[in-house]
Design a protein around this motif. Sequence first.
Motif, PDB file in Angstrom:
ATOM      1  N   ARG A 130     -30.187 -10.777 -54.184  1.00 29.53           N
ATOM      2  CA  ARG A 130     -29.602 -12.017 -54.676  1.00 29.53           C
ATOM      3  C   ARG A 130     -28.212 -12.234 -54.066  1.00 29.53           C
ATOM      4  NH1 ARG A 130     -29.217 -11.606 -60.876  1.00 29.53           N
ATOM      5  NH2 ARG A 130     -27.016 -11.358 -60.440  1.00 29.53           N
ATOM      6  N   GLY A 131     -27.435 -11.143 -54.040  1.00 23.86           N
ATOM      7  CA  GLY A 131     -26.060 -11.231 -53.541  1.00 23.86           C
ATOM      8  C   GLY A 131     -25.981 -11.517 -52.053  1.00 23.86           C
ATOM      9  N   TYR A 180     -30.554  -7.161 -57.304  1.00 22.69           N
ATOM     10  CA  TYR A 180     -29.261  -7.852 -57.339  1.00 22.69           C
ATOM     11  C   TYR A 180     -28.692  -7.991 -55.920  1.00 22.69           C
ATOM     12  CZ  TYR A 180     -28.785  -7.501 -62.447  1.00 22.69           C
ATOM     13  OH  TYR A 180     -28.940  -7.626 -63.797  1.00 22.69           O
ATOM     14  N   GLU A 181     -28.903  -6.927 -55.137  1.00 24.05           N
ATOM     15  CA  GLU A 181     -28.382  -6.943 -53.773  1.00 24.05           C
ATOM     16  C   GLU A 181     -29.032  -8.064 -52.978  1.00 24.05           C
ATOM     17  OE1 GLU A 181     -29.510  -3.659 -51.212  1.00 24.05           O
ATOM     18  OE2 GLU A 181     -27.493  -3.622 -50.361  1.00 24.05           O
ATOM     19  N   LEU A 207     -30.579  -2.790 -59.177  1.00 26.87           N
ATOM     20  CA  LEU A 207     -29.456  -3.114 -58.293  1.00 26.87           C
ATOM     21  C   LEU A 207     -29.945  -3.620 -56.943  1.00 26.87           C
ATOM     22  CD1 LEU A 207     -26.608  -0.462 -58.736  1.00 26.87           C
ATOM     23  CD2 LEU A 207     -26.545  -2.890 -59.268  1.00 26.87           C
ATOM     24  N   GLU A 209     -19.234  -8.424 -55.306  1.00 30.72           N
ATOM     25  CA  GLU A 209     -19.737  -9.501 -54.446  1.00 30.72           C
ATOM     26  C   GLU A 209     -21.090  -9.145 -53.854  1.00 30.72           C
ATOM     27  OE1 GLU A 209     -17.402 -11.567 -51.429  1.00 30.72           O
ATOM     28  OE2 GLU A 209     -15.626 -10.753 -52.423  1.00 30.72           O
ATOM     29  N   HIS A 210     -21.195  -7.906 -53.381  1.00 32.81           N
ATOM     30  CA  HIS A 210     -22.420  -7.468 -52.714  1.00 32.81           C
ATOM     31  C   HIS A 210     -23.627  -7.571 -53.647  1.00 32.81           C
ATOM     32  CE1 HIS A 210     -24.439  -5.300 -49.447  1.00 32.81           C
ATOM     33  NE2 HIS A 210     -25.131  -4.698 -50.385  1.00 32.81           N
ATOM     34  N   PHE A 211     -23.396  -7.310 -54.938  1.00 30.10           N
ATOM     35  CA  PHE A 211     -24.508  -7.324 -55.891  1.00 30.10           C
ATOM     36  C   PHE A 211     -24.491  -8.554 -56.788  1.00 30.10           C
ATOM     37  CE2 PHE A 211     -24.138  -2.930 -54.609  1.00 30.10           C
ATOM     38  CZ  PHE A 211     -25.456  -2.618 -54.359  1.00 30.10           C
ATOM     39  N   ASP A 212     -23.674  -9.523 -56.415  1.00 32.27           N
ATOM     40  CA  ASP A 212     -23.618 -10.773 -57.170  1.00 32.27           C
ATOM     41  C   ASP A 212     -23.350 -10.533 -58.656  1.00 32.27           C
ATOM     42  OD1 ASP A 212     -23.706 -13.503 -57.600  1.00 32.27           O
ATOM     43  OD2 ASP A 212     -25.860 -13.526 -57.939  1.00 32.27           O
ATOM     44  N   LEU A 213     -22.339  -9.726 -58.937  1.00 31.30           N
ATOM     45  CA  LEU A 213     -21.963  -9.435 -60.317  1.00 31.30           C
ATOM     46  C   LEU A 213     -20.605 -10.069 -60.598  1.00 31.30           C
ATOM     47  CD1 LEU A 213     -22.747  -5.617 -60.232  1.00 31.30           C
ATOM     48  CD2 LEU A 213     -24.013  -7.270 -61.586  1.00 31.30           C
ATOM     49  N   LYS A 252     -17.295 -19.382 -56.734  1.00 30.41           N
ATOM     50  CA  LYS A 252     -17.881 -18.204 -57.359  1.00 30.41           C
ATOM     51  C   LYS A 252     -16.797 -17.302 -57.914  1.00 30.41           C
ATOM     52  CE  LYS A 252     -22.387 -16.339 -56.847  1.00 30.41           C
ATOM     53  NZ  LYS A 252     -22.361 -15.865 -58.207  1.00 30.41           N
ATOM     54  N   TYR A 256     -25.211 -15.360 -50.415  1.00 28.78           N
ATOM     55  CA  TYR A 256     -23.959 -16.121 -50.394  1.00 28.78           C
ATOM     56  C   TYR A 256     -23.172 -15.764 -49.150  1.00 28.78           C
ATOM     57  CZ  TYR A 256     -25.130 -16.487 -55.335  1.00 28.78           C
ATOM     58  OH  TYR A 256     -25.770 -16.717 -56.514  1.00 28.78           O
ATOM     59  N   PHE A 266     -17.951  -4.570 -54.041  1.00 32.92           N
ATOM     60  CA  PHE A 266     -19.190  -4.127 -54.684  1.00 32.92           C
ATOM     61  C   PHE A 266     -19.746  -5.249 -55.570  1.00 32.92           C
ATOM     62  CE2 PHE A 266     -20.811  -2.560 -58.776  1.00 32.92           C
ATOM     63  CZ  PHE A 266     -21.957  -1.903 -58.371  1.00 32.92           C
TER      64      PHE A 266
END
Lengths: 242, 203
Positions: free
Chosen positions: A113-114, A110-111, A107, B151-155, B56, A117, B149
Amino acid sequence: MTYELHLDSFQGPLEVLYQLVKKNRIEISELSLASITEQYLDYMEKLKEFNLELASEFMLIATELIQLKLRTLLPVDKGEEGEKEDNSDLVRRLQEYHYFKKVSEILGEYEERGSKYFRRAIELDFFIDEEIEINLDLKLADLRGAFICAMTAYHTRSPEEEEESEREWKEISFEDIRIEDKIDFIINKLKETASVLNFSDLILDKNNRLEIVVTFLGVLELARLAKISIKQEKVFSDIKIK
Amino acid sequence: MEDLIATIEALIFASDEPVSIEEISKALAIRVRDVKEALDELYTAYLDKRHGIYLKEYNGRYIFVTKPEYVSVIKEMHQKRITRLTPAALETLAIIAYKQPITRAEIEEIRGVKAEKTLLTLSKYGLIEEMGRKETIGNPIVYGTTEKFLEHFDLTDLSHLPEVLPEDLQIVDDVGEGSYGLAGGEEEELDLFGEDSEELNED
């Protein structure tokens, strides 16, 4: 007691055990955990200066470890114990702990990566109502005057005012509200009402804090005796009584 | 069709929060299928190198965001602050994400430590929310993750949460130390009071 401040970010007894497992590069199993019992106890030894609450949590896991250790030392009586307790609770907990450690590592990626944006920036002024904009068009002297006024307001009260406020203080008297009476009152009130009763309906004088407290205690006592059932939808909402 | 794509582009651009297909379908009085088709085209159009933003999707809702390759220039010019969670907060969040709805006591059982403060921080940042109460003694609050959540983790949605394979759970072969690693000497102290007593770091 500066430790108190650290309590939440402190990783706790499971983390200690987890670190020991990693340090010793062993699997999470009863046998391997039993083998690091001494190391865990050594760590706890150093922990003695910590507060009691924390130490008790460590103790709980220590007892489980010692139990595992004992089981590995004692000859297994297949007839009685058998393979019933194949996986102890501690092994299961530690495996789950390990799983979420791994998940949170991913995670974390992922964070990263996130965080690349960006949304369109929101114009904050757009949301601020014109009416709540404060007019600060005043001279410094005015502000100073207002400040002094506010700070000295207490001291410049007239003697009459002082006396009056004294008297107001004396007027407050404690009524004798007994829980027994309140309980009878609640029961009677419930008999009158067919459906659900709100806690607020039970308070006669909303400004009387003592009455609110005693009523609440009465409700709790009745709930304890299982004479009523209570339900609160969310924090600070009215308590429903049946 | 072109007109429809432009209309949807305007609708999404004007919104501060991601817009759902249903909302667009209702606003324009057209079928969900047509909205989806137009969204696909809009998405493809913005993938073009001439655009610095693109569409997105989070949980069936759409929003325009800047493309990841421009992160550094944006950060520099606009002084954007990026919120990164501490390991403790990440672990708590991972547990909530997989086990939601979950109570505080259940989280604490898994983590072996108190979770109150971490939960407060995660709520403050809008990553988790109260989802109601559990029908057990005391009616404890249950928590779950939010769209923020995702968005924060790009899911795109919760089904995209990472999965850990059994072979990745081997400790013996796990030489990679990670942030918790404790390699080396026997006398080394366990690092339990890490530098992260603050729940969130910003860089």
